[in-house]
Scaffold this motif. Structure first.
Motif, PDB file in Angstrom:
ATOM      1  N   VAL A 142       0.855  -1.197   0.000  1.00  0.00           N
ATOM      2  CA  VAL A 142       0.000   0.000   0.000  1.00  0.00           C
ATOM      3  C   VAL A 142       0.891   1.247   0.000  1.00  0.00           C
ATOM      4  CG1 VAL A 142      -1.927  -1.141   1.162  1.00  0.00           C
ATOM      5  CG2 VAL A 142      -0.184   0.034   2.530  1.00  0.00           C
ATOM      6  N   GLN A 143       0.329   2.347  -0.454  1.00  0.00           N
ATOM      7  CA  GLN A 143       1.098   3.586  -0.552  1.00  0.00           C
ATOM      8  C   GLN A 143       1.596   4.037   0.825  1.00  0.00           C
ATOM      9  OE1 GLN A 143      -1.996   3.228  -1.741  1.00  0.00           O
ATOM     10  NE2 GLN A 143      -2.266   4.199  -3.749  1.00  0.00           N
ATOM     11  N   GLY A 145       1.988   5.923   4.007  1.00  0.00           N
ATOM     12  CA  GLY A 145       0.960   6.630   4.763  1.00  0.00           C
ATOM     13  C   GLY A 145      -0.394   5.950   4.749  1.00  0.00           C
ATOM     14  N   LYS A 146      -0.477   4.784   4.101  1.00  0.00           N
ATOM     15  CA  LYS A 146      -1.732   4.020   4.108  1.00  0.00           C
ATOM     16  C   LYS A 146      -1.571   2.705   4.861  1.00  0.00           C
ATOM     17  CE  LYS A 146      -4.089   6.830   1.397  1.00  0.00           C
ATOM     18  NZ  LYS A 146      -5.286   7.529   1.900  1.00  0.00           N
TER      19      LYS A 146
END
Lengths: 347, 347
Positions: A142-143, A145-146
Motif C-alpha cells: 500500500v502507498q 501513509g496508508k
C-alpha cells in the motif's frame, strides 16, 4: 502501456515499492529472493494457488490472527515471531498439534527490505521452534501513509492426536483448579515501553513463545483438562472472563498467587496499569479437577515457557460468568471485562 | 487504571475506535453485534481460539490472500466480496471444494461502522453463493493514517472429492488447448475507474465471482484437466507466464480469440493499458488435451461465470516458459512478465 522491459533493473533494491505488490516480475523477484529461500518446503515451493497438506480424517483446528504491533521490533521479539506464535498458540490451546501456517503480508511503500528480511527470518525461527511449516502466503503493498511498515495476517491448521478431542473454553467445571503457565504482563509492557521510550531501567522483555510443546506435554501427562486458553489481548483478566462466560461458571483468583515479575509490577505502578489486563504472548491458563492441579503445574514447570507455573484459583459453583479476585488483604473485587482505552497495537 | 465501568456507553457507535481492537468489552460488542450475527455458524459461534472443522483423510488445499483494494466499494463488488471470492477461487483452481474460510480485519480508526457492516454483509452473500462458511476471524484497529479503511486477509481450506487429485500449474502438456472461462480486464478497470473518477460512459463492472461452481462442473464433466489457474493480479498475461514456467512449456495465444469487452477495450485504449495484463477476479484458464477443449468450453458456458468462455490458444513443444501472442495481423510478439508500474491496489 503496463509492460516494460522485464530485464530493467530494480530502481532501488533496498526498499519496498508499490510495484512489488503488482503480481509481475517485481513480485516474482521478491517471492524468489526473499520469501521462498526463508520458508522453503515442498508445499510452498509448488507455487500453486493453494498449498496441499495431507491430513488425517477427523476434526481439524483452524484459526487466524492479524498482527499490527507497533513498533515492529521490541525487546524479546518482533512482529514476525508474534505472528507465528500467536497462531501456533491458538491451535495449541484447543489441544491441536499445529501442522501448517499461512502468512499474508501488507507492506507499506518505503519499508526497508532489510526490515522485511529480518521479520521473515524471525518467522522462520519461530516456525522451526514450533515445528510448523509456512505453506502459503501473499504480499500486498500500500502507498506510503496508508499502512505502517508491516502488517501480517497468519492462519493455521492443526490436527488432533488419535483419540483426542478438542479442548474448548466452555468445559470448566465447579471444583476445577485454575493453573497459570507463567508470569503475566511482560509482552504488553515490552511493546509499550519500547514505543514510548520511557527509559526505564530493566524493562520487561516480551514472553512471546510457541506453547505447543508445553500443551503437548500437558495432554500427554495429565488426562482431563477441561478448558485451556492463552492470555493474550486483554490479559489474564479478559481470558478468565471469557472462560467464565463460555463455561457458565464463576472463577475465584488469589491475587497473591498470580506471578507478576518485579519489573512488570514496577512499570505498571508507574503507568497506572493493572498487570492482570496486560497482554501476554507466551502464557496460558488451564482448568482441571483440583486433584490434578499439582501434576499440571509440575509438567508445565519442566518446559521452557512454564518455569513460572502456578495454581492461581478455582472454579466456583454458581455465579456464572463472574470472576472474583481475592486480594492480598483478604477483600474481594470483581475482575471484569475491560472497557476503557486499552493499550493499542500491542499485537 | 486500564479498567473502566463496563456499562459505560460507547462514546460514538457510528465509527471504529482504537478500543474496538483492544480485546475488552468494546471488542466483544463488535463481535457480538456485527460479526457473529452476519456469519453465524456452529464452528464460529463456539468462540474458541480455533474453530473445529471435520475433514476427510487425504490432501487438503490451503491458501491465503490479503486484500487492500482502493476504493472499498467499486462497480460490481467491494473488498468483502473480493476477499471471499479470491480465496474461494484459489481453492477451486487446484480442484478442491472450498469448505471453510477465516477472515482477519485490520480496521482504521474512524472507519464508519456502516461501511464495515456493508462489507460484512457482502462477504456473507459471497460465502453463501460459494457454499462456504467463515469459521474464524480476528479484528485489529490501527490509528487514523496508519491504515486505509479496511484491509481483509482471508484464508481457506478445501477438500478433494473421493479419488480426485489436486490440479497444479505444472501439468500443462504440449498439445493441450488453452480454454479461458470469460472476457478479461473488467475487474482492474472497474477499480481504477472508480478510483480516478474519469467519468467514462458505460464503465466496466468487476467480474468478481466465486468460480467453485464452474470448476466443480468442469471436473465432473471433463476428465483430464492438466492445469488450471484464475487470472487475477497481473491478468491473463502473467498467469500464462506462470503456467508456462511451472509446466516447462511454451504457450501460443490467438489475440483475436481472447474475449475483451468493448468497454474494456475502449478504456484500455484511452489509458494505455493492455487488457491482457489487467486483473480479473472471476476468470480462469484451463489446460486439457485439444480434443477436450470444446467440451470444456461448453461446460463453462452453462455456468453463470463461464458464459463468455473461449478456446484461446495451445501449448507448444519446446520453448519452455515462453508465451507468444499471435496478433490479429498474423505477427507474433512475446507476452512476458510485466515489470513496469502495475495498477496498484486493485485487489
Amino acid at each position: 502501456m503496463l509492460k516494460a522491459n522485464p530485464s530493467s533493473p530494480v530502481q532501488s533494491d533496498d526498499f519496498i515499492r508499490l510495484v512489488h505488490g503488482g503480481g509481475g516480475s517485481f513480485s516474482k523477484r521478491l517471492l524468489e529472493e526473499v520469501f521462498l529461500p526463508a520458508f522453503r518446503n515442498p508445499a510452498l515451493d509448488a507455487l500453486n494457488d493453494s498449498a496441499i497438506v495431507e491430513v488425517p480424517a477427523g476434526p481439524l483446528a483452524y484459526t487466524t490472527d492479524s498482527f499490527v504491533v507497533d513498533p515492529l521490533f521490541f525487546p524479546g521479539g518482533d512482529i514476525g515471531r508474534l505472528a507465528v506464535c500467536g497462531t501456533v498458540n491458538d491451535l495449541a490451546v484447543v489441544g491441536a498439534r499445529p501442522v501448517a501456517l499461512t502468512a499474508g503480508f501488507i507492506l507499506e511503500e518505503g519499508l526497508a527490505l532489510d526490515d522485511l528480511k529480518r521479520v521473515i527470518r524471525s518467522m522462520k525461527t519461530a516456525a522451526d521452534e514450533a515445528g510448523v511449516r509456512i505453506v502459503a502466503g501473499d504480499t500486498k503493498v500500500v502507498q506510503r501513509g496508508k499502512g505502517d511498515g508491516i502488517f501480517i495476517s497468519t492462519s493455521g491448521i492443526g490436527v488432533f492426536e488419535a483419540g483426542r478431542r478438542p479442548v474448548s473454553g466452555s468445559g470448566a467445571k465447579a471444583g476445577d483448579a485454575v493453573v497459570l503457565s507463567g508470569p503475566v504482563g511482560r509482552h504488553g509492557l515490552a511493546v509499550l515501553l519500547s514505543r514510548e521510550n520511557l527509559g526505564l531501567r530493566n524493562p520487561p522483555e516480551s514472553d512471546v513463545a510457541p506453547l505447543n510443546g508445553l500443551v503437548a506435554a500437558l495432554l500427554e501427562a495429565v488426562p482431563g483438562i477441561h478448558a485451556m486458553r492463552d492470555a493474550t489481548r486483554g490479559g489474564l483478566g479478559v481470558v478468565l472472563n471469557e472462560i467464565a462466560a463460555q463455561s457458565g461458571v464463576g472463577i475465584e483468583i488469589d491475587e497473591t498467587a498470580v506471578p507478576v515479575p518485579e519489573n512488570v509490577r514496577g512499570a505498571c505502578e508507574l503507568l497506572g496499569f493493572d498487570p492482570l489486563y496486560v497482554a501476554n504472548e507466551g502464557v496460558l491458563v488451564a482448568f482441571a479437577e483440583a486433584g490434578r492441579a499439582e501434576a499440571l503445574a509440575g509438567v508445565m514447570r519442566r518446559t521452557p515457557s512454564g518455569a513460572g507455573a502456578a495454581i492461581i484459583g478455582r472454579v466456583l459453583e454458581g455465579q456464572a460468568g463472574r470472576v472474583v479476585l481475592r486480594t492480598a488483604i483478604g477483600s474481594r473485587r470483581i475482575l471484569d471485562w475491560i472497557s476503557g482505552e486499552q493499550l493499542p497495537r500491542i499485537c
